[in-house]
Design a protein around this motif. Structure first.
Motif, mmCIF file in Angstrom:
data_model
loop_
_atom_site.group_PDB
_atom_site.id
_atom_site.type_symbol
_atom_site.label_atom_id
_atom_site.label_comp_id
_atom_site.label_asym_id
_atom_site.label_seq_id
_atom_site.Cartn_x
_atom_site.Cartn_y
_atom_site.Cartn_z
ATOM 1 N N THR A 1 0.836 -1.205 0.000
ATOM 2 C CA THR A 1 0.000 0.000 0.000
ATOM 3 C C THR A 1 0.868 1.249 0.000
ATOM 4 O O THR A 1 0.567 2.242 -0.673
ATOM 5 N N ASP B 1 2.117 1.952 -3.400
ATOM 6 C CA ASP B 1 1.089 2.604 -4.217
ATOM 7 C C ASP B 1 1.084 4.110 -3.956
ATOM 8 O O ASP B 1 0.985 4.913 -4.887
ATOM 9 N N THR C 1 -0.940 8.057 2.872
ATOM 10 C CA THR C 1 -1.126 6.607 2.956
ATOM 11 C C THR C 1 -0.531 6.061 4.253
ATOM 12 O O THR C 1 -1.154 5.246 4.941
#
Length: 222
Positions: free
Chosen positions: A7, A10, A179
């Motif tokens: 994640t 990303d 994030t």
């Protein structure tokens, strides 16, 4: 943990996209701003100087917010006054690129201006005596020296840009730091924040290494 790292990668991709697109637009945009700043026309130079002062004198976070929300307010006003029924809205990512590009173009413009004005006037005069055209003088004599001189300050600004990509989260762009914060809140752990910091360090190390290599390559311009 593997899912968290994935994640974060990303988010890192989004940060890299913001970084690359900002450089793509801001580097060339700085040239006309620098030219306007050095213009002999006082109206043009005054207007450009005022613009640079506003952009460089206000927080980047505020500029991000203004670029993202201002079109919405304008559209709302037009709909209420003229009943146009416009429903379009500026994309968050696009707003981030516009704000960052304009901001960094202003800083690059001042770096370019300093580079050009550091070249002695005698070099222009010598080139004219040797029979060079203005175009030949600019591209063969002046520009290579300017590039050599602006590499260090450009490197500093690009390194700062890597870190400033985190500011786009203020308008909801989910980049690396945003994030990491989300994962940290979900798992009650600060580890994702430190991992994100490591990602930023690696990106800046790559940028710094690239500029050092470029500076060494241009060492023959002395």
């Amino acid at each position: 943990m593997i899912r968290q790292i994935s994640t974060l990668f990303d988010g890192c991709i989004i940060s890299l996209e913001v970084f690359a697109l900002t450089l793509l637009f801001s580097v060339p945009l700085g040239f006309p701003l620098a030219a306007g700043r050095m213009s002999r026309n006082k109206i043009v130079s005054g207007a450009v100087n005022a613009f640079l002062l506003v952009i460089r004198g206000t927080p980047l976070m505020l500029q991000l917010i203004l670029v993202y929300f201002t079109p919405g307010f304008i559209i709302k006003y037009l709909n209420e006054v003229y009943g146009l029924g416009i429903t379009a809205r500026l994309d968050r990512f696009v707003a981030a690129i516009i704000a960052l590009s304009v901001n960094y173009a202003c800083y690059f413009a001042e770096i370019y201006r300093g580079g050009f004005q550091s070249i002695p006037q005698g070099q222009y005069e010598a080139s004219k005596v040797l029979g060079y055209t203005e175009r030949q003088t600019f591209f063969r004599i002046i520009l290579p020296q300017v590039i050599k001189r602006i590499i260090p300050p450009m490197g500093n600004e690009v390194i700062t840009l890597v870190k400033d990509t985190a500011l786009v989260s203020v308008i909801g762009v989910v980049e690396l730091l945003r994030t990491a914060q989300t994962i940290s809140s979900k798992y009650f752990s600060t580890t994702p924040i430190f991992v994100a910091g490591l990602f930023y360090f690696v990106m800046n190390w790559v940028v710094s290494t690239a500029f050092i290599a470029l500076e060494k390559k241009l060492n023959y311009y002395k």
